[in-house]
Design a protein around this motif. Structure first.
Motif, PDB file in Angstrom:
ATOM      1  N   LEU A  54      -9.665   7.163   0.206  1.00 19.07           N
ATOM      2  CA  LEU A  54      -8.230   7.394   0.324  1.00 19.07           C
ATOM      3  C   LEU A  54      -7.514   7.265  -1.021  1.00 19.07           C
ATOM      4  O   LEU A  54      -6.301   7.437  -1.105  1.00 19.07           O
ATOM      5  CB  LEU A  54      -7.630   6.445   1.370  1.00 19.07           C
ATOM      6  CG  LEU A  54      -8.078   6.784   2.807  1.00 19.07           C
ATOM      7  CD1 LEU A  54      -7.844   5.624   3.756  1.00 19.07           C
ATOM      8  CD2 LEU A  54      -7.351   8.035   3.315  1.00 19.07           C
ATOM      9  N   GLN A  55      -8.275   6.959  -2.068  1.00 16.89           N
ATOM     10  CA  GLN A  55      -7.725   6.904  -3.431  1.00 16.89           C
ATOM     11  C   GLN A  55      -7.878   8.295  -4.070  1.00 16.89           C
ATOM     12  O   GLN A  55      -8.547   9.156  -3.509  1.00 16.89           O
ATOM     13  CB  GLN A  55      -8.492   5.840  -4.219  1.00 16.89           C
ATOM     14  CG  GLN A  55      -7.947   5.505  -5.603  1.00 16.89           C
ATOM     15  CD  GLN A  55      -6.482   5.109  -5.627  1.00 16.89           C
ATOM     16  OE1 GLN A  55      -5.610   6.001  -5.702  1.00 16.89           O
ATOM     17  NE2 GLN A  55      -6.193   3.820  -5.552  1.00 16.89           N
ATOM     18  N   TYR A  56      -7.252   8.510  -5.245  1.00 18.97           N
ATOM     19  CA  TYR A  56      -7.534   9.736  -5.990  1.00 18.97           C
ATOM     20  C   TYR A  56      -9.038   9.848  -6.182  1.00 18.97           C
ATOM     21  O   TYR A  56      -9.736   8.841  -6.278  1.00 18.97           O
ATOM     22  CB  TYR A  56      -6.856   9.712  -7.366  1.00 18.97           C
ATOM     23  CG  TYR A  56      -5.365   9.905  -7.302  1.00 18.97           C
ATOM     24  CD1 TYR A  56      -4.819  11.133  -6.958  1.00 18.97           C
ATOM     25  CD2 TYR A  56      -4.504   8.854  -7.588  1.00 18.97           C
ATOM     26  CE1 TYR A  56      -3.442  11.314  -6.902  1.00 18.97           C
ATOM     27  CE2 TYR A  56      -3.123   9.029  -7.536  1.00 18.97           C
ATOM     28  CZ  TYR A  56      -2.593  10.259  -7.196  1.00 18.97           C
ATOM     29  OH  TYR A  56      -1.248  10.436  -7.146  1.00 18.97           O
TER      30      TYR A  56
ATOM     31  N   MET B  27      -1.988   4.928 -10.223  1.00 16.89           N
ATOM     32  CA  MET B  27      -2.197   5.088  -8.778  1.00 16.89           C
ATOM     33  C   MET B  27      -1.848   3.805  -8.043  1.00 16.89           C
ATOM     34  O   MET B  27      -1.817   2.719  -8.633  1.00 16.89           O
ATOM     35  CB  MET B  27      -3.657   5.448  -8.498  1.00 16.89           C
ATOM     36  CG  MET B  27      -4.663   4.334  -8.756  1.00 16.89           C
ATOM     37  SD  MET B  27      -5.094   4.113 -10.506  1.00 16.89           S
ATOM     38  CE  MET B  27      -6.399   5.335 -10.621  1.00 16.89           C
ATOM     39  N   PRO B  28      -1.593   3.918  -6.718  1.00 17.64           N
ATOM     40  CA  PRO B  28      -1.369   2.695  -5.948  1.00 17.64           C
ATOM     41  C   PRO B  28      -2.652   1.872  -5.894  1.00 17.64           C
ATOM     42  O   PRO B  28      -3.743   2.393  -6.113  1.00 17.64           O
ATOM     43  CB  PRO B  28      -0.993   3.215  -4.559  1.00 17.64           C
ATOM     44  CG  PRO B  28      -1.530   4.589  -4.479  1.00 17.64           C
ATOM     45  CD  PRO B  28      -1.524   5.126  -5.880  1.00 17.64           C
ATOM     46  N   ASP B  29      -2.506   0.594  -5.618  1.00 12.16           N
ATOM     47  CA  ASP B  29      -3.644  -0.327  -5.563  1.00 12.16           C
ATOM     48  C   ASP B  29      -4.383  -0.124  -4.244  1.00 12.16           C
ATOM     49  O   ASP B  29      -3.835  -0.378  -3.164  1.00 12.16           O
ATOM     50  CB  ASP B  29      -3.104  -1.762  -5.663  1.00 12.16           C
ATOM     51  CG  ASP B  29      -4.221  -2.784  -5.756  1.00 12.16           C
ATOM     52  OD1 ASP B  29      -5.386  -2.441  -5.464  1.00 12.16           O
ATOM     53  OD2 ASP B  29      -3.914  -3.936  -6.109  1.00 12.16           O
ATOM     54  N   SER B 225       1.409  10.232  -1.598  1.00  8.46           N
ATOM     55  CA  SER B 225       0.390   9.676  -2.495  1.00  8.46           C
ATOM     56  C   SER B 225       0.724   8.281  -3.001  1.00  8.46           C
ATOM     57  O   SER B 225      -0.173   7.482  -3.238  1.00  8.46           O
ATOM     58  CB  SER B 225       0.180  10.601  -3.693  1.00  8.46           C
ATOM     59  OG  SER B 225      -0.397  11.808  -3.282  1.00  8.46           O
ATOM     60  N   LYS B 226       2.018   8.003  -3.199  1.00  9.14           N
ATOM     61  CA  LYS B 226       2.377   6.701  -3.764  1.00  9.14           C
ATOM     62  C   LYS B 226       2.690   5.690  -2.671  1.00  9.14           C
ATOM     63  O   LYS B 226       2.415   4.517  -2.810  1.00  9.14           O
ATOM     64  CB  LYS B 226       3.590   6.835  -4.692  1.00  9.14           C
ATOM     65  CG  LYS B 226       3.500   7.955  -5.687  1.00  9.14           C
ATOM     66  CD  LYS B 226       2.296   7.846  -6.609  1.00  9.14           C
ATOM     67  CE  LYS B 226       2.202   9.116  -7.460  1.00  9.14           C
ATOM     68  NZ  LYS B 226       0.973   9.226  -8.210  1.00  9.14           N
ATOM     69  N   PHE B 229      -1.499   6.946   0.856  1.00  6.84           N
ATOM     70  CA  PHE B 229      -2.818   7.135   0.240  1.00  6.84           C
ATOM     71  C   PHE B 229      -2.799   8.398  -0.623  1.00  6.84           C
ATOM     72  O   PHE B 229      -2.538   9.481  -0.094  1.00  6.84           O
ATOM     73  CB  PHE B 229      -3.888   7.374   1.305  1.00  6.84           C
ATOM     74  CG  PHE B 229      -4.000   6.330   2.369  1.00  6.84           C
ATOM     75  CD1 PHE B 229      -4.357   5.030   2.062  1.00  6.84           C
ATOM     76  CD2 PHE B 229      -3.765   6.671   3.697  1.00  6.84           C
ATOM     77  CE1 PHE B 229      -4.493   4.082   3.068  1.00  6.84           C
ATOM     78  CE2 PHE B 229      -3.895   5.732   4.701  1.00  6.84           C
ATOM     79  CZ  PHE B 229      -4.259   4.426   4.392  1.00  6.84           C
ATOM     80  N   PRO B 230      -3.190   8.313  -1.885  1.00  8.83           N
ATOM     81  CA  PRO B 230      -3.295   9.532  -2.698  1.00  8.83           C
ATOM     82  C   PRO B 230      -4.348  10.490  -2.151  1.00  8.83           C
ATOM     83  O   PRO B 230      -4.188  11.701  -2.216  1.00  8.83           O
ATOM     84  CB  PRO B 230      -3.724   9.022  -4.070  1.00  8.83           C
ATOM     85  CG  PRO B 230      -3.412   7.573  -4.088  1.00  8.83           C
ATOM     86  CD  PRO B 230      -3.480   7.094  -2.671  1.00  8.83           C
ATOM     87  N   VAL B 400      -2.562  10.484 -13.301  1.00  4.02           N
ATOM     88  CA  VAL B 400      -1.353  10.246 -12.492  1.00  4.02           C
ATOM     89  C   VAL B 400      -0.384   9.333 -13.217  1.00  4.02           C
ATOM     90  O   VAL B 400      -0.768   8.642 -14.145  1.00  4.02           O
ATOM     91  CB  VAL B 400      -1.717   9.597 -11.137  1.00  4.02           C
ATOM     92  CG1 VAL B 400      -2.353  10.622 -10.241  1.00  4.02           C
ATOM     93  CG2 VAL B 400      -2.630   8.407 -11.313  1.00  4.02           C
TER      94      VAL B 400
END
Lengths: 400, 400
Positions: A54-56, B27-29, B225-226, B229-230, B400
């Motif tokens: 679910l991440q890049y 990216m988000p954690d 995405s932010k 989930f990206p 990103v």
């Protein structure tokens, strides 16, 4: 016309009490979808690898799926390294990335005729001039192909060697070998729309052109849309090295990457041999529907109606007696409770007016029998009444 | 540089025994991902609607998600009908569809500076000439914007009014109102990259430009995405009617439609208020990391280092003392166990050499404290030794 609309229409009860039988949509039958098995593998991959999926994600794709595809393609004689396989959002994105990588406005594109309308649309949207190469039962005519290369210097040639849409025919091996030699001599890439080599009926087809490609001229497009689920939007490209790099850069610009979650679920589905089992099951069912259709056509159609005998895919191409036009006839067909796709959408130059595509993938045997009865009656009657030509604009290009 | 590589590098133990602390990835954690809750809704939608969601789907998107988004956007004052919202594969596909719809090779595109590098890449890939409009703390400078419109007649203007990447600043409301008036007078569309208005720290930001758009000049790009989930590759566009139709046609050509399965799962996640709960939780956590970062910078950095105080998003922009270049310093920073993104990638013209982006979204408080300590020491020492300029080519554009 949206696939959904077509499907809804196929189900809708009609004024006369009879429901419409639609041979129009070229999609797999959602009644045969292995939904529960897919739900389970999807659930597992989210549980096991959710954070990473679910991440890049790297643009090329989920490595285990790329490795699986390398092995899968070997079955058809196509040798590709996992790292040479680029995951994309279905074959439609494949057309798009290829067009943006290879085409400039005004470029000529050679294209097998008849052919898949959405491929034409994409190439045209990049400003390409389409130059048709007519095909016969064995495939695109090599003499015409060579003439087009000499006269128009196209940037590429698009064709569907296995399970050609709309005819369902496969390219004969010797035709493929000659096409490849001509393309290599002219240094023109062949864009091979794999459609699906797994869905064949009767004897095994000769396999993809890419398997015979010694000179690195073929860009192969594969898809899970026909053998599994169209809604996944999952396909792949195999291209010669210099083009492959440019395609990957184009993919990154287009949408960064394809959902790794979907890729991982499909990989697990394949790895467990669930895809093989599913394909065997649906190929048998589609094969039965194809037989029922061919038998009904043989029994019911007037003598001057002809059709292709599909080796693979979901459809065949029928040719009406002279004097009749498929698009003009469609409104009357719908009134009588049967629908099809007029063939002219599959021709670059709008020819093929007498042809129509019959898809057998989403109709039951009973529907096929009844639908062909209605269509045959219509054709017999239509000869006595002139067709209404004003109906042409009611007919949109088919989605699939 | 791939996100994964960055992440892997952030985790990797180093020769000296210390691990690298990376402020580079925006990216988000993934440690904060609501994986289990998402797994459950995904499982439910496949069970409940699998056959329809795995079939071909209408291009516009899953209607319940479009309706949800219409309501969600109203929170920010943005009025859009569900049918005016086009679902796309993340904001990256939004850039791509907008570029292919509005741009011809050689066209000028006005762009806020600094800005998100991948947006620049897409516009350039369609042959656009980028014309920078410098920004200050309040947003893009309206006087410069007007001058660019007069001199270069750009086809559009790209900016990030909320949570600007890299600075984390939001556009002041009066600046937005003046930008809109100028754009309307010149009939130039503004492409508003919404990034995310839900992730803000401290007082609520003024909201999207599109909410103030009386003249129909703004094309709004939103993304999950932010805030979620990206890897879903899920975003949306809201455009004025004539452009919206062209964007939808471009989406259909690009890949037919976005996975309806993913759309339905996200819809169910949102409808159950799980997104609201998740955003509240992560905004609080990212807010804490932001505070730790600002506090560490204040305590440790030399006096002639400055930085933005982010209102939203995942990062801030730091400016080094004169004489230092961020790209040239990076190899030494990595040797000392700290990484960042050199700022020049965010400038159209390669300026911004003294700036660097620090992302606080994927580092813990302890890592921030230690990372800023290392970076501050490096900056103090670097003044005494000339920076190595040959390191520039080792630095790739951030993902990103």
């Amino acid at each position: 016309m949206e696939a959904d609309t077509e499907r809804a229409r196929a189900m809708a009860p009609r004024a006369g009490g009879e429901s419409l039988i639609s041979f129009a949509g070229g999609m797999p039958d959602s009644g045969l979808f292995p939904i529960d098995a897919f739900r389970r593998v999807l659930n597992e991959v989210v549980r096991d690898e959710g954070a990473a999926l679910l991440q890049y994600y790297p643009v090329g794709g989920y490595p285990p799926l790329r490795r699986y595809l390398a092995t899968y393609l070997l079955r058809f004689g196509l040798e590709a390294r996992a790292e040479d396989i680029l995951i994309v959002n279905g074959s439609q994105q494949g057309f798009d990335l290829i067009a943006r990588t290879l085409l400039d406005p005004g470029d000529a594109v050679a294209i097998e005729q008849p052919t898949y309308p959405r491929a034409m649309q994409v190439f045209r949207s990049f400003g390409a001039q389409l130059v048709p190469v007519d095909r016969d039962e064995a495939g695109p005519r090599v003499d015409l192909f060579e003439r087009v290369l000499e006269r128009h210097a196209p940037k590429m040639f698009y064709c569907q060697p296995s399970a050609h849409n709309p005819s369902g025919l496969t390219m004969r091996r010797d035709v493929g070998v000659r096409l490849l030699a001509v393309a290599a001599r002219h240094q023109v890439p062949i864009v091979e729309d794999g459609f699906d080599g797994s869905l064949y009926y009767g004897q095994r087809p000769p396999g993809p052109l890419k398997a015979l490609d010694r000179d690195g001229v073929v860009i192969y497009i594969g898809t899970f849309s026909k053998i599994l689920f169209p809604g996944l939007r999952l396909g792949w490209l195999v291209a010669p090295a210099p083009i492959a790099e440019r395609l990957q850069a184009a993919k990154q610009l287009a949408d960064l990457h394809t959902s790794a979650l979907i890729q991982a679920a499909v990989h697990r589905f394949c790895e467990r041999k669930l895809l093989d089992r599913h394909v065997a099951r649906v190929a048998a069912e589609y094969g039965r529907r194809r037989m029922v259709l061919l038998s009904a056509l043989k029994r019911r159609m007037p003598e001057d109606v002809s059709w292709t005998e599909p080796h693979g895919g979901f459809s065949l191409l029928l040719t009406l007696p002279s004097g009749l036009e498929a698009a003009a006839l469609l409104p009357r067909a719908i009134e009588r409770g049967v629908a099809y796709t007029p063939g002219s959408a599959f021709w670059v130059d709008g020819a093929g007016e007498r042809t129509l595509r019959l898809s057998f993938s989403s109709v039951t045997s009973a529907q096929i029998e009844e639908g062909i009865k209605r269509l045959a009656e219509l054709i017999r009657n239509a000869r006595r009444q002139p067709a209404r030509r004003d109906a042409l604009e009611r007919v949109a290009a088919p989605l699939v």
